[in-house]
Motif scaffolding. Sequence first.
Motif, PDB file in Angstrom:
ATOM      1  N   ALA A 342      75.045  84.225 -63.488  1.00 41.84           N
ATOM      2  CA  ALA A 342      75.602  85.284 -62.637  1.00 41.84           C
ATOM      3  C   ALA A 342      74.960  85.371 -61.272  1.00 41.84           C
ATOM      4  N   PHE A 343      73.644  85.130 -61.162  1.00 43.84           N
ATOM      5  CA  PHE A 343      72.946  85.550 -59.941  1.00 43.84           C
ATOM      6  C   PHE A 343      73.440  84.823 -58.700  1.00 43.84           C
ATOM      7  N   SER A 344      73.624  83.512 -58.785  1.00 44.54           N
ATOM      8  CA  SER A 344      74.119  82.774 -57.622  1.00 44.54           C
ATOM      9  C   SER A 344      75.480  83.304 -57.194  1.00 44.54           C
ATOM     10  N   ALA A 345      76.356  83.577 -58.174  1.00 42.06           N
ATOM     11  CA  ALA A 345      77.683  84.108 -57.862  1.00 42.06           C
ATOM     12  C   ALA A 345      77.587  85.482 -57.227  1.00 42.06           C
ATOM     13  N   ILE A 346      76.669  86.324 -57.710  1.00 37.25           N
ATOM     14  CA  ILE A 346      76.506  87.669 -57.153  1.00 37.25           C
ATOM     15  C   ILE A 346      76.046  87.602 -55.705  1.00 37.25           C
ATOM     16  N   VAL A 347      75.053  86.746 -55.424  1.00 35.33           N
ATOM     17  CA  VAL A 347      74.529  86.648 -54.057  1.00 35.33           C
ATOM     18  C   VAL A 347      75.601  86.148 -53.099  1.00 35.33           C
ATOM     19  N   VAL A 348      76.326  85.085 -53.478  1.00 38.73           N
ATOM     20  CA  VAL A 348      77.355  84.534 -52.597  1.00 38.73           C
ATOM     21  C   VAL A 348      78.493  85.535 -52.419  1.00 38.73           C
ATOM     22  N   TYR A 349      78.892  86.221 -53.489  1.00 36.77           N
ATOM     23  CA  TYR A 349      79.947  87.241 -53.392  1.00 36.77           C
ATOM     24  C   TYR A 349      79.520  88.333 -52.414  1.00 36.77           C
ATOM     25  N   ALA A 350      78.268  88.784 -52.512  1.00 34.71           N
ATOM     26  CA  ALA A 350      77.777  89.827 -51.610  1.00 34.71           C
ATOM     27  C   ALA A 350      77.731  89.336 -50.168  1.00 34.71           C
ATOM     28  N   GLN A 351      77.344  88.064 -49.955  1.00 34.53           N
ATOM     29  CA  GLN A 351      77.333  87.509 -48.607  1.00 34.53           C
ATOM     30  C   GLN A 351      78.732  87.487 -48.007  1.00 34.53           C
ATOM     31  N   GLU A 352      79.736  87.266 -48.844  1.00 42.51           N
ATOM     32  CA  GLU A 352      81.113  87.242 -48.353  1.00 42.51           C
ATOM     33  C   GLU A 352      81.662  88.655 -48.140  1.00 42.51           C
ATOM     34  N   LEU A 353      81.093  89.635 -48.832  1.00 38.15           N
ATOM     35  CA  LEU A 353      81.462  91.022 -48.573  1.00 38.15           C
ATOM     36  C   LEU A 353      80.977  91.478 -47.202  1.00 38.15           C
ATOM     37  N   VAL A 354      79.792  90.980 -46.803  1.00 38.29           N
ATOM     38  CA  VAL A 354      79.184  91.397 -45.534  1.00 38.29           C
ATOM     39  C   VAL A 354      78.942  90.151 -44.696  1.00 38.29           C
ATOM     40  N   PRO A 355      79.978  89.548 -44.130  1.00 39.48           N
ATOM     41  CA  PRO A 355      79.819  88.293 -43.390  1.00 39.48           C
ATOM     42  C   PRO A 355      78.919  88.474 -42.174  1.00 39.48           C
ATOM     43  N   GLY A 356      78.125  87.426 -41.899  1.00 40.06           N
ATOM     44  CA  GLY A 356      77.226  87.466 -40.757  1.00 40.06           C
ATOM     45  C   GLY A 356      75.903  88.130 -41.044  1.00 40.06           C
ATOM     46  N   LYS A 357      75.688  88.621 -42.278  1.00 35.68           N
ATOM     47  CA  LYS A 357      74.434  89.286 -42.644  1.00 35.68           C
ATOM     48  C   LYS A 357      73.782  88.570 -43.821  1.00 35.68           C
ATOM     49  N   VAL A 358      73.720  87.252 -43.730  1.00 37.99           N
ATOM     50  CA  VAL A 358      73.212  86.452 -44.848  1.00 37.99           C
ATOM     51  C   VAL A 358      71.773  86.815 -45.177  1.00 37.99           C
ATOM     52  N   GLY A 359      70.933  86.952 -44.150  1.00 38.93           N
ATOM     53  CA  GLY A 359      69.524  87.256 -44.386  1.00 38.93           C
ATOM     54  C   GLY A 359      69.334  88.617 -45.025  1.00 38.93           C
ATOM     55  N   LEU A 360      70.029  89.634 -44.509  1.00 39.12           N
ATOM     56  CA  LEU A 360      69.909  90.978 -45.059  1.00 39.12           C
ATOM     57  C   LEU A 360      70.355  91.007 -46.516  1.00 39.12           C
ATOM     58  N   ILE A 361      71.519  90.434 -46.810  1.00 33.75           N
ATOM     59  CA  ILE A 361      72.042  90.456 -48.180  1.00 33.75           C
ATOM     60  C   ILE A 361      71.129  89.676 -49.122  1.00 33.75           C
ATOM     61  N   SER A 362      70.666  88.508 -48.688  1.00 31.11           N
ATOM     62  CA  SER A 362      69.750  87.730 -49.530  1.00 31.11           C
ATOM     63  C   SER A 362      68.478  88.508 -49.793  1.00 31.11           C
ATOM     64  N   GLY A 363      67.932  89.153 -48.737  1.00 31.37           N
ATOM     65  CA  GLY A 363      66.711  89.930 -48.909  1.00 31.37           C
ATOM     66  C   GLY A 363      66.902  91.091 -49.858  1.00 31.37           C
ATOM     67  N   VAL A 364      68.039  91.795 -49.733  1.00 27.69           N
ATOM     68  CA  VAL A 364      68.310  92.936 -50.613  1.00 27.69           C
ATOM     69  C   VAL A 364      68.404  92.497 -52.065  1.00 27.69           C
TER      70      VAL A 364
END
Length: 414
Positions: A342-364
């Motif tokens: 699940a985790f890889s899918a969750i991180v990528v899904y979240a990155q696509e929810l908030v495009p352009g904020k890869v670092g913030l989403i990954s950090g969160v």
Amino acid sequence: MTTQTSSPVALSGTPAASPPVPAGAQQGSSPLVLRIVLAVGFAHLINDLIQALLPSIYPMLKQSYGLTFTQVGLITLTFQVTASLIQPWIGMYTDKHPQPLLLPCGALFTLLGIVLLSMAGGFGWFLLAAALIGVGSSTFHPEASRIARMASGGRFGFAQSTFQVGGNAGSALGPLLAAAIVVPFGQPNIAWFCIFAVVAIVVLSRVSNWYRHHLAAGAKKARATVHHHLSPAAVKKALLVLALLVFSKYFYMASFTSYFTFYLIDRFHLAVGDSQILLFLFLGAVAAGTFFGGPIGDRIGRKRVIWFSILGAAPFALLLPHANLFWTGVLCVCVGFVLASAFSAIVVYAQELVPGKVGLISGVFFGLMFGFGGIGAALLGHLADLYGIAYVYLLCSLLPLAGVLTVFLPDLNE
């Protein structure tokens, strides 16, 4: 390290002519740079290997320096706070102000933490060493996840899972190396782990050089990410659902990583060595599930993988507290493989929810992973003291049922 890719590049070079875009890639993305993806995955292995060293030597430090369990808990808390709470802020800053040299600088903090840990003579120094290692980890994850995505060629799930499985491998190797190098020969031998940190600095220096040369392409690729048409309120709701899913996953995972051997010894009267074999089987299944979850998400969609991974683990989890020894071994492998995807899918899904904020989403989300894992370990340990270790597994078997929350996730164009 030589790896055959569809677009051979040097770590510091420029990509060759682009081949046809692979399935699942977004229009305008760069070709897959497999060497970079593997390099950050290898650095993740070293980072998590060194993290895993710290709890592995707690019994030795406790005995040598007369530490209390409260002091041991404070060392863990110091590491968890610095390794989790700082990550979103680093990610948010580097989204606006990319810092290619941040990765090797973070590994330098880790190196200083290891040196101090090998020489420390008291509780206060152990706290400082744990804080330095935590800062190195919090600096590493957001930027390394961003670079993996930048080098993915649109295969975001594959890149994220390759990056993540490096960390799983490091977490499994850390205790083994600690048992072989440190525990038999004493605290000064922690210094041998400096070799790993130096290797990480070298690898990440070359990765940061590639990153610097490809920053313009990375910014262009971030803008080219598929944009959804969700309202800000819908995005916040989806992020909350993802956070709850991470909570359920890592609370349950904490019951295995911290207490599975105690459960096996208590329930089946196994020797410590035999219980460790089953723990390694579980960790191996976690690594395999992590790796396969990302590429499958690229093909069938992230939301389907999240459905399958968390809710799909529920039948195995519910059966496990009632199984005999053989089926406990089978079920723990099934739980580890399915839940970890699940985790890889969750991180990528979240990155696509908030495009352009890869670092913030990954950090969160890496911060939530560390935070929920640490809180879960402490809370479940308290419950085990009060009600017994078997009760912990009976209670935790309900956590994967939280996968039904996936129904509230919107469908994205993947």
